[in-house]
Design a protein around this motif. Structure first.
Motif, PDB file in Angstrom:
ATOM      1  N   TRP A   1      32.432  48.772  43.900  1.00  0.00           N
ATOM      2  CA  TRP A   1      31.710  48.771  42.630  1.00  0.00           C
ATOM      3  C   TRP A   1      30.892  50.055  42.440  1.00  0.00           C
ATOM      4  O   TRP A   1      30.972  50.701  41.389  1.00  0.00           O
TER       5      TRP A   1
ATOM      6  N   ARG B   1      30.502  45.966  35.719  1.00  0.00           N
ATOM      7  CA  ARG B   1      30.735  44.519  35.915  1.00  0.00           C
ATOM      8  C   ARG B   1      31.063  43.849  34.575  1.00  0.00           C
ATOM      9  O   ARG B   1      31.933  42.967  34.508  1.00  0.00           O
TER      10      ARG B   1
ATOM     11  N   ASP C   1      41.505  37.431  37.958  1.00  0.00           N
ATOM     12  CA  ASP C   1      40.220  37.720  38.587  1.00  0.00           C
ATOM     13  C   ASP C   1      40.417  38.837  39.612  1.00  0.00           C
ATOM     14  O   ASP C   1      41.167  38.653  40.582  1.00  0.00           O
TER      15      ASP C   1
ATOM     16  N   ASN D   1      38.677  39.734  41.878  1.00  0.00           N
ATOM     17  CA  ASN D   1      38.179  39.400  43.216  1.00  0.00           C
ATOM     18  C   ASN D   1      39.207  38.612  44.028  1.00  0.00           C
ATOM     19  O   ASN D   1      39.031  38.437  45.233  1.00  0.00           O
TER      20      ASN D   1
ATOM     21  N   ARG E   1      44.681  40.697  41.872  1.00  0.00           N
ATOM     22  CA  ARG E   1      44.520  42.151  41.974  1.00  0.00           C
ATOM     23  C   ARG E   1      45.870  42.837  42.168  1.00  0.00           C
ATOM     24  O   ARG E   1      46.123  43.903  41.604  1.00  0.00           O
TER      25      ARG E   1
END
Length: 524
Positions: free
Chosen positions: A473, A488, A501, A503, A508
């Protein structure tokens, strides 16, 4: 040419050499004649002029001072006109001229300076007439040579008939278009080409530490510099006639180079269309077969497919054309007809191949080495696709070869590889049909692309940057020059639009492959 010797050789002028000066001085071109009776004429004499005097200054001015002034002005020589007051050359005048290496010529008492000037004018007119005639004849010969397809080599050959000079034509891509008299190394060709990109362009270029060359620009229709005509001799060594002839040849070469560039552009478009046909799949197999026939490549035989690439910082259009020329030379040296095409990021080569994949690898190493020499030692990688059974099966080997190049450029490993040497997701994507790749990429990323278009955001770039920085990040926010909270918020919006998502590993991977599929699908 107007020289002291040509004047002295005319018996009607009554000239006699008293002191000849250094060897060859009597044969140096005279700029013109300058009559003076000033004690110090140095301010008015131009270098190369022949000074005429009756010595009216002799009773009032030292001989040595006058001769010093004439020598200081770099005159071609001194003509002393005899008179009833000075019926012979003063001994101290002869001695002063001898000690200063200044030619001294005696003009008999019966010949006026006007007769000498008229004779010089007649000689100059004959020289100018001869030069004009030679220019016209040379122009006719140059035009005829170009009309008959003699090309740049024909232009240089005609120029060489009149002027025994070492000549070379080099374009901005460091390609030797023609040359007579001396060969240059690849490094010297690069130096010659680099000078064409300077502003303002130089009149003379130091090809090596010991070799300077006069440069004559070859311009296009819009005044752009396309190439250079180099005379591999210092500019100071060229006569006025040499320079005029070179300038004339450069103008004719502009026509030839413009024609060559137009032909190269057509050939590049023709070759690019063939690659597009191959990448579009089997639906255009008949067109691929016909195009390969035009390049002398048999489409019904096994075909080797190679991609050749250089690092991005060295892969400009000129370098890629230079690499393409090197690739073509290697295939020609092996007696193989080959299709070669330089595109925006690499060079593609297709050639008939009845031997093993190991033999292709050896050929690829040869190509890599030769191309590297041509681009100043830059690392050149070669990707080898599988040997296609015929022209209908070229797409997969071509995609594989190009993807292999991408992998090789991103590593410090070998310069040559085949598909079985490298296993990455790029290989898998490269095997899929472009329509499948497009559909997958749009299905996953279409919502954020539509959002970017409507709202003028940059969510796709944000996503790519996030994944390029391994999902870190803080690092990603720094790369995008935004606050972490802003990042974010963007990533949350991406999740809403795509239903994935970042995460979660599986989501991903979907997002990453969709981005990469768009990259592979869009390549040409």
């Amino acid at each position: 040419m107007l020289t002291i010797r040509t004047l002295v050789s005319d018996p009607a002028l009554g000239l006699r050499v008293v002191t000849p000066g250094p060897a060859g001085r009597l044969d140096v071109a005279i700029r013109w004649l300058h009559t003076t009776e000033l004690p110090d004429p140095s301010l008015y004499i131009r270098p190369g002029e022949l000074v005429l005097t009756n010595g009216l200054w002799l009773p009032h001015h030292p001989v040595e001072s006058f001769v010093d002034a004439v020598a200081r002005a770099r005159a071609a020589g001194l003509v002393f006109g005899l008179t009833s007051q000075t019926p012979e050359i003063p001994p101290d005048l002869a001695e002063s001229c001898r000690s200063r290496d200044l030619p001294l010529i005696e003009l008999c008492i019966d010949v006026a300076f006007t007769k000498l000037t008229k004779a010089a004018s007649h000689i100059q007119n004959e020289v100018l007439q001869a030069e004009l005639t030679a220019t016209v004849h040379r122009g006719d010969a140059l035009a005829e040579s170009l009309s008959r397809g003699g090309g740049a080599a024909g232009v240089l050959e005609i120029l060489r008939r009149d002027r025994d000079l070492p000549l070379l034509v080099v374009d901005r891509a460091a390609r030797r278009l023609a040359g007579i008299g001396r060969e240059l190394t690849n490094e010297q060709l690069q130096t010659a080409a680099a000078a064409l990109n300077l502003f303002p362009p130089p009149l003379e270029v130091a090809i090596t530490d010991r070799t300077s060359a006069a440069l004559y620009l070859i311009e296009g229709a819009m005044g752009e510099i396309n190439a250079g005509l180099y005379c591999l001799a210092p500019l100071a060594e060229l006569t006025a006639a040499d320079r005029d002839a070179l300038a004339q040849a450069a103008r004719f070469l502009s026509l030839e180079v413009a024609k060559q560039q137009a032909v190269h552009a057509i050939e590049a478009r023709f070759a690019g269309e063939l690659l597009e046909m191959i990448l579009s799949g089997p639906g255009r197999a008949n067109e691929v077969t016909q195009r390969l026939h035009t390049y002398g490549v048999p489409p019904d035989q096994p075909l080797a497919v190679l991609a050749i690439a250089a690092p991005a910082e060295a892969a400009d259009a000129g370098a890629l054309q230079t690499i393409r020329a090197a690739v073509s030379e290697v295939f020609s040296a092996h007696g193989l007809p080959a299709f070669t095409c330089a595109r925006s990021r690499d060079v593609v080569a297709i050639a008939p191949w009845e031997r093993s994949i190991e033999d292709v690898t050896r050929l690829a190493h040869e190509i890599s080495g030769k191309a590297s020499q041509r681009v100043n030692g830059q690392r050149i990688v070669v990707g080898i696709g599988e040997i296609a059974n015929d022209a209908s099966a070229l797409r997969e080997p071509l995609v594989r070869a190009r993807e292999i190049c991408e992998v090789l450029l991103g590593s410090n490993g070998p310069a040559v590889a085949i598909f079985t040497d490298i296993a990455t997701y790029r290989m898998l994507l490269g095997l899929l049909d472009r329509r499948v790749l497009h559909h997958f990429s749009e299905q996953v990323l279409g919502p954020i692309r539509g959002h970017d278009d409507r709202v003028h955001t940059d969510l796709e770039h944000t996503l790519r940057t996030f994944l390029d920085h391994d999902g870190q990040w803080a690092t990603t926010a720094s790369a995008l020059h935004v606050h972490v909270n802003t990042l974010r918020n963007r990533m949350a919006r991406i999740g809403e639009l795509t239903g994935r998502d970042v995460n979660r590993m599986a989501d991903r991977i979907d997002l990453f492959l969709a981005l990469e599929a768009g990259t592979v699908e869009g390549k040409s």
